[in-house]
Design a protein around this motif. Structure first.
Motif, mmCIF file in Angstrom:
data_model
loop_
_atom_site.group_PDB
_atom_site.id
_atom_site.type_symbol
_atom_site.label_atom_id
_atom_site.label_comp_id
_atom_site.label_asym_id
_atom_site.label_seq_id
_atom_site.Cartn_x
_atom_site.Cartn_y
_atom_site.Cartn_z
ATOM 1 N N ASN A 174 2.561 -4.376 -3.416
ATOM 2 C CA ASN A 174 1.399 -3.609 -3.883
ATOM 3 C C ASN A 174 0.562 -3.192 -2.672
ATOM 4 O O ASN A 174 -0.655 -3.330 -2.652
ATOM 5 C CB ASN A 174 0.562 -4.411 -4.877
ATOM 6 C CG ASN A 174 1.396 -4.868 -6.053
ATOM 7 O OD1 ASN A 174 2.171 -4.117 -6.606
ATOM 8 N ND2 ASN A 174 1.235 -6.130 -6.414
ATOM 9 N N ALA A 175 1.245 -2.692 -1.674
ATOM 10 C CA ALA A 175 0.643 -2.449 -0.360
ATOM 11 C C ALA A 175 0.248 -0.995 -0.136
ATOM 12 O O ALA A 175 0.191 -0.532 0.998
ATOM 13 C CB ALA A 175 1.613 -2.906 0.726
ATOM 14 N N ALA A 176 -0.053 -0.274 -1.205
ATOM 15 C CA ALA A 176 -0.443 1.135 -1.067
ATOM 16 C C ALA A 176 -1.549 1.355 -0.033
ATOM 17 O O ALA A 176 -1.516 2.357 0.681
ATOM 18 C CB ALA A 176 -0.842 1.705 -2.424
ATOM 19 N N PRO A 177 -2.524 0.441 0.113
ATOM 20 C CA PRO A 177 -3.538 0.659 1.148
ATOM 21 C C PRO A 177 -2.945 0.748 2.563
ATOM 22 O O PRO A 177 -3.566 1.302 3.457
ATOM 23 C CB PRO A 177 -4.454 -0.559 1.024
ATOM 24 C CG PRO A 177 -4.301 -1.007 -0.392
ATOM 25 C CD PRO A 177 -2.852 -0.719 -0.722
ATOM 26 N N PHE A 178 -1.741 0.204 2.749
ATOM 27 C CA PHE A 178 -1.094 0.248 4.059
ATOM 28 C C PHE A 178 -0.057 1.369 4.159
ATOM 29 O O PHE A 178 0.580 1.520 5.193
ATOM 30 C CB PHE A 178 -0.429 -1.091 4.374
ATOM 31 C CG PHE A 178 -1.396 -2.241 4.446
ATOM 32 C CD1 PHE A 178 -2.526 -2.171 5.234
ATOM 33 C CD2 PHE A 178 -1.157 -3.392 3.730
ATOM 34 C CE1 PHE A 178 -3.416 -3.235 5.307
ATOM 35 C CE2 PHE A 178 -2.036 -4.469 3.802
ATOM 36 C CZ PHE A 178 -3.168 -4.385 4.585
ATOM 37 N N GLY A 179 0.172 2.113 3.080
ATOM 38 C CA GLY A 179 1.044 3.278 3.178
ATOM 39 C C GLY A 179 2.250 3.322 2.265
ATOM 40 O O GLY A 179 2.882 4.357 2.146
ATOM 41 N N ALA A 180 2.637 2.227 1.639
ATOM 42 C CA ALA A 180 3.777 2.215 0.714
ATOM 43 C C ALA A 180 3.611 1.029 -0.227
ATOM 44 O O ALA A 180 2.852 0.097 0.058
ATOM 45 C CB ALA A 180 5.097 2.114 1.468
ATOM 46 N N ASP A 181 4.343 1.041 -1.339
ATOM 47 C CA ASP A 181 4.210 -0.051 -2.302
ATOM 48 C C ASP A 181 4.661 -1.384 -1.715
ATOM 49 O O ASP A 181 4.070 -2.420 -1.988
ATOM 50 C CB ASP A 181 4.985 0.260 -3.582
ATOM 51 C CG ASP A 181 4.664 -0.740 -4.671
ATOM 52 O OD1 ASP A 181 3.452 -1.004 -4.896
ATOM 53 O OD2 ASP A 181 5.594 -1.279 -5.286
ATOM 54 N N GLU A 182 5.724 -1.356 -0.911
ATOM 55 C CA GLU A 182 6.205 -2.575 -0.250
ATOM 56 C C GLU A 182 6.348 -2.289 1.237
ATOM 57 O O GLU A 182 6.954 -1.306 1.635
ATOM 58 C CB GLU A 182 7.538 -3.033 -0.823
ATOM 59 C CG GLU A 182 7.439 -3.507 -2.271
ATOM 60 C CD GLU A 182 8.768 -4.007 -2.793
ATOM 61 O OE1 GLU A 182 8.795 -5.125 -3.321
ATOM 62 O OE2 GLU A 182 9.768 -3.269 -2.662
ATOM 63 N N PRO A 235 -11.834 -6.031 -0.842
ATOM 64 C CA PRO A 235 -11.924 -5.482 -2.210
ATOM 65 C C PRO A 235 -10.869 -4.408 -2.494
ATOM 66 O O PRO A 235 -10.374 -4.314 -3.610
ATOM 67 C CB PRO A 235 -13.339 -4.908 -2.272
ATOM 68 C CG PRO A 235 -14.110 -5.669 -1.243
ATOM 69 C CD PRO A 235 -13.123 -5.954 -0.144
ATOM 70 N N VAL A 236 -10.511 -3.615 -1.478
ATOM 71 C CA VAL A 236 -9.472 -2.593 -1.654
ATOM 72 C C VAL A 236 -8.127 -3.263 -1.930
ATOM 73 O O VAL A 236 -7.375 -2.841 -2.818
ATOM 74 C CB VAL A 236 -9.380 -1.683 -0.398
ATOM 75 C CG1 VAL A 236 -8.218 -0.704 -0.519
ATOM 76 C CG2 VAL A 236 -10.688 -0.952 -0.179
ATOM 77 N N LEU A 237 -7.827 -4.329 -1.185
ATOM 78 C CA LEU A 237 -6.572 -5.056 -1.405
ATOM 79 C C LEU A 237 -6.563 -5.701 -2.790
ATOM 80 O O LEU A 237 -5.532 -5.725 -3.466
ATOM 81 C CB LEU A 237 -6.369 -6.108 -0.317
ATOM 82 C CG LEU A 237 -6.297 -5.590 1.118
ATOM 83 C CD1 LEU A 237 -6.109 -6.749 2.091
ATOM 84 C CD2 LEU A 237 -5.196 -4.558 1.286
ATOM 85 N N LYS A 238 -7.727 -6.193 -3.228
ATOM 86 C CA LYS A 238 -7.827 -6.831 -4.552
ATOM 87 C C LYS A 238 -7.573 -5.813 -5.663
ATOM 88 O O LYS A 238 -6.843 -6.097 -6.612
ATOM 89 C CB LYS A 238 -9.198 -7.482 -4.715
ATOM 90 C CG LYS A 238 -9.332 -8.248 -6.008
ATOM 91 C CD LYS A 238 -10.662 -8.976 -6.082
ATOM 92 C CE LYS A 238 -10.718 -9.814 -7.345
ATOM 93 N NZ LYS A 238 -11.930 -10.633 -7.385
ATOM 94 N N VAL A 239 -8.159 -4.632 -5.547
ATOM 95 C CA VAL A 239 -7.966 -3.583 -6.559
ATOM 96 C C VAL A 239 -6.490 -3.247 -6.724
ATOM 97 O O VAL A 239 -5.999 -3.041 -7.832
ATOM 98 C CB VAL A 239 -8.780 -2.317 -6.191
ATOM 99 C CG1 VAL A 239 -8.337 -1.105 -7.001
ATOM 100 C CG2 VAL A 239 -10.260 -2.567 -6.385
ATOM 101 N N HIS A 240 -5.761 -3.215 -5.623
ATOM 102 C CA HIS A 240 -4.334 -2.877 -5.660
ATOM 103 C C HIS A 240 -3.447 -4.086 -5.962
ATOM 104 O O HIS A 240 -2.250 -3.926 -6.176
ATOM 105 C CB HIS A 240 -3.906 -2.256 -4.330
ATOM 106 C CG HIS A 240 -4.440 -0.872 -4.138
ATOM 107 N ND1 HIS A 240 -3.788 0.239 -4.610
ATOM 108 C CD2 HIS A 240 -5.572 -0.419 -3.553
ATOM 109 C CE1 HIS A 240 -4.491 1.309 -4.314
ATOM 110 N NE2 HIS A 240 -5.586 0.939 -3.680
ATOM 111 N N GLY A 241 -4.018 -5.287 -5.948
ATOM 112 C CA GLY A 241 -3.214 -6.491 -6.159
ATOM 113 C C GLY A 241 -2.299 -6.775 -4.980
ATOM 114 O O GLY A 241 -1.221 -7.351 -5.135
#
Length: 197
Positions: A72-80, A43-49
């Motif tokens: 859209n990888a902010a959950p992992f630390g950066a946008d890309e 769900p966190v990945l879905k929210v961020h796309g």
């Protein structure tokens, strides 16, 4: 393995449960052991796309190696982010263990190449003559793998794995006697590797 990545990106927990062991071993710093914590991240990945673009995927025995760009990888630390994943499958073909390394996608590199360009299929093993650097912090002239390493002194022991056995490749791959010229962490020598569709 592409099906497991696809199921994760599609939020398809049922398919993920079919393709992975419930107690699979996780080495990612972001996710605890087991499949449920990974499914809980969806769900966190879905929210961020968050989406992944697979650049290359190779299989060697029970291991699958994936090179991905995450957007859209902010959950992992950066946008890309660029990731390199290693997945071990068990005797039933289910995901049993996962390792990854992630770094932000760089727009400028010392080598002039991106972190993901180059061949997507293995056609030959690493060659000192044609090595192309993709580490965004190193150029071809200064990277340690470009330097000639001296031969070990007479009587020196071969490098070995944790069990003390010498690293080895199929005869004709690597050195003349089949030993790998690099430690196990050097993933350039994939033995009987093949591209995974």
């Amino acid at each position: 393995m592409g099906a497991f990545l696809g199921a994760a990106l599609q939020q398809d927990a049922a398919t993920m449960q079919e393709l992975a062991n419930a107690d699979y071993i996780q080495h990612s710093p972001f996710i605890p052991n087991g499949l449920d914590p990974f499914i809980g991240l969806l769900p966190v990945l879905k929210v961020h796309g968050t989406m992944a673009e697979n650049i290359r995927m190779f299989k060697d025995g029970d291991y699958v190696f994936m090179h991905n760009i995450w957007r859209n990888a902010a959950p992992f630390g950066a946008d890309e982010m660029v990731s390199f994943d290693i997945i071990r499958v068990d005797e039933n073909g289910k995901v049993a263990e996962h390792w990854d390394a992630m770094t932000p996608l760089a727009t400028e590199t010392a080598s002039g190449r991106t972190q993901t360009d180059g061949p997507a299929k293995i056609t030959d093993y690493i060659s000192a003559e044609s090595y192309a650097q993709h580490n965004h912090r190193a150029d071809n002239k200064t990277h340690p793998r470009r330097r000639k390493h001296p031969s070990p002194p007479a009587g020196a022991k071969n490098q070995s794995n944790r069990d003390g056995a010498p690293f080895s490749l199929p005869k004709g791959k690597g050195t003349q006697d089949g030993r790998s010229p690099c430690p196990a962490s050097c993933l350039g020598h994939l033995g009987s590797s093949q591209a995974v569709a």
